[in-house]
Scaffold this motif. Structure first.
Motif, PDB file in Angstrom:
ATOM      1  N   SER A  60       0.848  -1.193   0.000  1.00  0.00           N
ATOM      2  CA  SER A  60       0.000   0.000   0.000  1.00  0.00           C
ATOM      3  C   SER A  60       0.880   1.239   0.000  1.00  0.00           C
ATOM      4  CB  SER A  60      -0.924   0.014   1.227  1.00  0.00           C
ATOM      5  OG  SER A  60      -0.150   0.061   2.423  1.00  0.00           O
ATOM      6  N   LEU A  61       0.261   2.391  -0.217  1.00  0.00           N
ATOM      7  CA  LEU A  61       0.948   3.667  -0.165  1.00  0.00           C
ATOM      8  C   LEU A  61       0.647   4.341   1.162  1.00  0.00           C
ATOM      9  CD1 LEU A  61       0.326   5.046  -3.771  1.00  0.00           C
ATOM     10  CD2 LEU A  61       2.357   3.909  -2.898  1.00  0.00           C
ATOM     11  N   VAL A  62       1.651   4.938   1.751  1.00  0.00           N
ATOM     12  CA  VAL A  62       1.507   5.581   3.053  1.00  0.00           C
ATOM     13  C   VAL A  62       1.894   7.044   2.917  1.00  0.00           C
ATOM     14  CG1 VAL A  62       2.287   5.609   5.450  1.00  0.00           C
ATOM     15  CG2 VAL A  62       2.053   3.433   4.250  1.00  0.00           C
ATOM     16  N   SER A  63       1.137   7.921   3.545  1.00  0.00           N
ATOM     17  CA  SER A  63       1.497   9.338   3.567  1.00  0.00           C
ATOM     18  C   SER A  63       1.667   9.768   5.018  1.00  0.00           C
ATOM     19  CB  SER A  63       0.437  10.171   2.851  1.00  0.00           C
ATOM     20  OG  SER A  63      -0.840   9.988   3.457  1.00  0.00           O
ATOM     21  N   ARG A  64       0.772  10.606   5.523  1.00  0.00           N
ATOM     22  CA  ARG A  64       0.900  11.082   6.889  1.00  0.00           C
ATOM     23  C   ARG A  64       0.460  10.022   7.887  1.00  0.00           C
ATOM     24  NH1 ARG A  64      -2.465  16.415   7.173  1.00  0.00           N
ATOM     25  NH2 ARG A  64      -3.954  15.010   6.154  1.00  0.00           N
ATOM     26  N   LYS A  65       1.045  10.086   9.097  1.00  0.00           N
ATOM     27  CA  LYS A  65       0.727   9.105  10.122  1.00  0.00           C
ATOM     28  C   LYS A  65      -0.748   9.177  10.517  1.00  0.00           C
ATOM     29  CE  LYS A  65       2.292   7.413  14.631  1.00  0.00           C
ATOM     30  NZ  LYS A  65       3.250   7.621  15.748  1.00  0.00           N
ATOM     31  N   ALA A  66      -1.311  10.401  10.466  1.00  0.00           N
ATOM     32  CA  ALA A  66      -2.716  10.568  10.845  1.00  0.00           C
ATOM     33  C   ALA A  66      -3.648   9.835   9.894  1.00  0.00           C
ATOM     34  CB  ALA A  66      -3.063  12.062  10.879  1.00  0.00           C
ATOM     35  N   GLU A  67      -3.169   9.562   8.679  1.00  0.00           N
ATOM     36  CA  GLU A  67      -4.003   8.886   7.692  1.00  0.00           C
ATOM     37  C   GLU A  67      -3.769   7.374   7.674  1.00  0.00           C
ATOM     38  OE1 GLU A  67      -3.025  10.738   4.035  1.00  0.00           O
ATOM     39  OE2 GLU A  67      -3.933  12.674   4.546  1.00  0.00           O
ATOM     40  N   LEU A  68      -3.002   6.901   8.658  1.00  0.00           N
ATOM     41  CA  LEU A  68      -2.658   5.488   8.686  1.00  0.00           C
ATOM     42  C   LEU A  68      -3.787   4.654   9.273  1.00  0.00           C
ATOM     43  CD1 LEU A  68      -0.243   3.539   8.147  1.00  0.00           C
ATOM     44  CD2 LEU A  68       0.368   3.843  10.549  1.00  0.00           C
ATOM     45  N   ALA A  69      -4.213   3.669   8.567  1.00  0.00           N
ATOM     46  CA  ALA A  69      -5.248   2.773   9.069  1.00  0.00           C
ATOM     47  C   ALA A  69      -4.675   1.867  10.157  1.00  0.00           C
ATOM     48  CB  ALA A  69      -5.820   1.925   7.934  1.00  0.00           C
ATOM     49  N   ARG A  70      -5.534   1.521  11.131  1.00  0.00           N
ATOM     50  CA  ARG A  70      -5.061   0.707  12.242  1.00  0.00           C
ATOM     51  C   ARG A  70      -4.526  -0.635  11.765  1.00  0.00           C
ATOM     52  NH1 ARG A  70      -8.812   0.407  17.400  1.00  0.00           N
ATOM     53  NH2 ARG A  70      -8.192   2.606  17.324  1.00  0.00           N
ATOM     54  N   ALA A  71      -5.108  -1.180  10.708  1.00  0.00           N
ATOM     55  CA  ALA A  71      -4.684  -2.492  10.209  1.00  0.00           C
ATOM     56  C   ALA A  71      -3.256  -2.459   9.667  1.00  0.00           C
ATOM     57  CB  ALA A  71      -5.644  -2.962   9.119  1.00  0.00           C
ATOM     58  N   ARG A  72      -2.772  -1.252   9.347  1.00  0.00           N
ATOM     59  CA  ARG A  72      -1.427  -1.159   8.770  1.00  0.00           C
ATOM     60  C   ARG A  72      -0.381  -0.725   9.796  1.00  0.00           C
ATOM     61  NH1 ARG A  72      -1.643   2.547   3.628  1.00  0.00           N
ATOM     62  NH2 ARG A  72      -2.898   3.853   5.003  1.00  0.00           N
ATOM     63  N   GLU A  73      -0.776  -0.440  11.037  1.00  0.00           N
ATOM     64  CA  GLU A  73       0.150   0.090  12.030  1.00  0.00           C
ATOM     65  C   GLU A  73       1.293  -0.872  12.324  1.00  0.00           C
ATOM     66  OE1 GLU A  73      -2.074   1.152  15.453  1.00  0.00           O
ATOM     67  OE2 GLU A  73      -2.784   3.056  14.622  1.00  0.00           O
ATOM     68  N   HIS A  74       0.994  -2.163  12.428  1.00  0.00           N
ATOM     69  CA  HIS A  74       2.060  -3.100  12.783  1.00  0.00           C
ATOM     70  C   HIS A  74       3.076  -3.234  11.652  1.00  0.00           C
ATOM     71  CE1 HIS A  74      -0.518  -5.864  10.502  1.00  0.00           C
ATOM     72  NE2 HIS A  74       0.545  -6.635  10.363  1.00  0.00           N
ATOM     73  N   TYR A  75       2.645  -3.025  10.389  1.00  0.00           N
ATOM     74  CA  TYR A  75       3.600  -3.044   9.281  1.00  0.00           C
ATOM     75  C   TYR A  75       4.551  -1.844   9.378  1.00  0.00           C
ATOM     76  CZ  TYR A  75       0.589  -6.546   7.071  1.00  0.00           C
ATOM     77  OH  TYR A  75      -0.125  -7.670   6.794  1.00  0.00           O
ATOM     78  N   VAL A  76       3.992  -0.686   9.713  1.00  0.00           N
ATOM     79  CA  VAL A  76       4.805   0.516   9.859  1.00  0.00           C
ATOM     80  C   VAL A  76       5.783   0.365  11.022  1.00  0.00           C
ATOM     81  CG1 VAL A  76       4.760   2.981  10.375  1.00  0.00           C
ATOM     82  CG2 VAL A  76       3.062   2.008   8.834  1.00  0.00           C
ATOM     83  N   GLU A  77       5.322  -0.219  12.142  1.00  0.00           N
ATOM     84  CA  GLU A  77       6.187  -0.424  13.298  1.00  0.00           C
ATOM     85  C   GLU A  77       7.321  -1.403  12.962  1.00  0.00           C
ATOM     86  OE1 GLU A  77       3.548  -1.715  16.303  1.00  0.00           O
ATOM     87  OE2 GLU A  77       2.639   0.261  16.616  1.00  0.00           O
ATOM     88  N   ALA A  78       6.994  -2.458  12.219  1.00  0.00           N
ATOM     89  CA  ALA A  78       8.020  -3.425  11.826  1.00  0.00           C
ATOM     90  C   ALA A  78       9.055  -2.775  10.909  1.00  0.00           C
ATOM     91  CB  ALA A  78       7.372  -4.621  11.137  1.00  0.00           C
ATOM     92  N   GLU A  79       8.573  -1.918   9.999  1.00  0.00           N
ATOM     93  CA  GLU A  79       9.483  -1.224   9.094  1.00  0.00           C
ATOM     94  C   GLU A  79      10.385  -0.275   9.865  1.00  0.00           C
ATOM     95  OE1 GLU A  79       8.070   2.064   6.531  1.00  0.00           O
ATOM     96  OE2 GLU A  79       8.621   0.747   4.872  1.00  0.00           O
ATOM     97  N   ALA A  80       9.826   0.420  10.872  1.00  0.00           N
ATOM     98  CA  ALA A  80      10.620   1.346  11.680  1.00  0.00           C
ATOM     99  C   ALA A  80      11.668   0.596  12.504  1.00  0.00           C
ATOM    100  CB  ALA A  80       9.704   2.153  12.599  1.00  0.00           C
ATOM    101  N   ALA A  81      11.283  -0.568  13.045  1.00  0.00           N
ATOM    102  CA  ALA A  81      12.237  -1.373  13.819  1.00  0.00           C
ATOM    103  C   ALA A  81      13.380  -1.854  12.937  1.00  0.00           C
ATOM    104  CB  ALA A  81      11.516  -2.560  14.461  1.00  0.00           C
ATOM    105  N   HIS A  82      13.038  -2.256  11.711  1.00  0.00           N
ATOM    106  CA  HIS A  82      14.069  -2.691  10.765  1.00  0.00           C
ATOM    107  C   HIS A  82      15.010  -1.532  10.432  1.00  0.00           C
ATOM    108  CE1 HIS A  82      15.944  -4.793   7.416  1.00  0.00           C
ATOM    109  NE2 HIS A  82      15.712  -3.733   6.668  1.00  0.00           N
ATOM    110  N   ALA A  83      14.450  -0.346  10.246  1.00  0.00           N
ATOM    111  CA  ALA A  83      15.267   0.825   9.926  1.00  0.00           C
ATOM    112  C   ALA A  83      16.206   1.156  11.084  1.00  0.00           C
ATOM    113  CB  ALA A  83      14.370   2.024   9.604  1.00  0.00           C
ATOM    114  N   ARG A  84      15.726   1.009  12.329  1.00  0.00           N
ATOM    115  CA  ARG A  84      16.576   1.279  13.492  1.00  0.00           C
ATOM    116  C   ARG A  84      17.731   0.282  13.554  1.00  0.00           C
ATOM    117  NH1 ARG A  84      11.504   2.385  15.968  1.00  0.00           N
ATOM    118  NH2 ARG A  84      11.378   0.243  16.762  1.00  0.00           N
ATOM    119  N   ARG A  85      17.437  -0.989  13.267  1.00  0.00           N
ATOM    120  CA  ARG A  85      18.492  -2.004  13.278  1.00  0.00           C
ATOM    121  C   ARG A  85      19.542  -1.705  12.202  1.00  0.00           C
ATOM    122  NH1 ARG A  85      14.167  -5.604  13.798  1.00  0.00           N
ATOM    123  NH2 ARG A  85      14.357  -6.190  11.592  1.00  0.00           N
TER     124      ARG A  85
END
Length: 296
Positions: free
Chosen positions: A35-60
């Motif tokens: 999917s396409l993601v823009s602002r965090k406020a427009e993020l659907a709850r169903a996609r939050e864990h994907y965003v969190e996983a991506e952020a964790a990967h980026a931190r690593r």
């Protein structure tokens, strides 16, 4: 040898516009999510864990990159960053926190006073000794080298560069150019180097036909984290020899007394090399003007 981390206190860039959010395991034939993601406020709850996983990967990956940068530095790691009122999690702040945990706290400031520069210099020395990241330091004066010290450095260089297995006249011009010296300065230096290299007691250490391997300016890290350097190490079938040039000592000095003073240093060299060449006797010799060789 030296790694620079510049602008290491910069804030992370804010994501702008659309970006792709994808979950595609390597073994899968198609993505499980796209999917396409823009602002965090427009993020659907169903996609939050994907965003969190991506952020964790980026931190690593960010930490992996920092690890690579720090561990590539062989002599010094220099970290620079501009002071900022914003709190964040920059590379500078991570390293700063580690230094503070080690009792070497440093703080970014727009300008350093003389007392701050003195403190920073002490922290640099301590950090290098403990193989820690080097904190920013103030301006330091460049010390001038004495003529005797310069002569010793140039003689050491010639002893390192001259290949006794090749024609010496062919090497002479290239080495003079490498040292950038006029004939008047180079000739006596060249004669001194050849006198030492051609001495009968030195032949076995410089004739490639007589040894298995040889290393010049061999650096190693001691058990307490100090960087040390051996002038020349020569490996034979049954032994290993550590050579330490003391050619800048005064001609005719009490070499036996000097050898006693250098004994602890040579014992450290020998002990360190014994772990590198197990099963071989490690011996050491000091080379004074003449040459005069004293085994220690």
């Amino acid at each position: 040898p030296i790694v620079w981390l510049l602008d290491a206190n910069a804030a992370q860039r804010n994501e702008s516009g659309y970006r792709i959010l994808v979950d595609w395991p390597p073994e899968a034939v198609a993505p499980r999510h796209f999917s396409l993601v823009s602002r965090k406020a427009e993020l659907a709850r169903a996609r939050e864990h994907y965003v969190e996983a991506e952020a964790a990967h980026a931190r690593r990956e960010n930490l992996n990159l920092l690890y690579v940068a720090m561990t590539r530095a062989k002599q010094a790691l220099i970290v620079s960053g501009c002071a900022s009122g914003k709190s964040g999690d920059s590379w500078y702040q991570k390293i700063q926190a580690s230094l503070q945990d080690a009792g070497l706290g440093v703080t970014l400031s727009p300008a350093a006073t003389s007392s701050a520069a003195d403190t920073a210099a002490a922290e640099v020395a301590q950090a290098v000794q403990n193989n820690l990241p080097v904190p920013p330091a103030g301006r330091r004066e460049i010390s001038r080298i004495s003529a005797a010290r310069r002569h010793g450095i140039q003689l050491h260089a010639l002893l390192e560069w001259v290949d006794m297995g090749r024609s010496l006249p062919e090497q002479k011009e290239a080495l003079q150019h490498r040292l950038d010296q006029e004939d008047s300065a180079f000739e006596p230096l060249w004669a001194e180097a050849l006198e030492l290299l051609r001495a009968p007691e030195m032949q076995r250490f410089f004739d490639p036909a007589q040894y298995l391997s040889a290393y010049n300016e061999l650096s190693y890290q001691s058990v307490n984290g100090e960087m040390r350097r051996i002038d020349r190490l020569v490996e034979f079938a049954d032994s290993v020899w550590v050579l330490d040039y003391k050619t800048t000592e005064s001609t005719g000095a009490d070499y036996s007394a000097l050898a006693t003073a250098y004994r602890p240093q040579m014992m450290d060299y020998r002990k360190a090399m014994a772990s590198v060449f197990p099963g071989k006797e490690v011996r050491g010799t000091l080379i004074f003007p003449g040459p005069t060789l004293i085994e220690v």
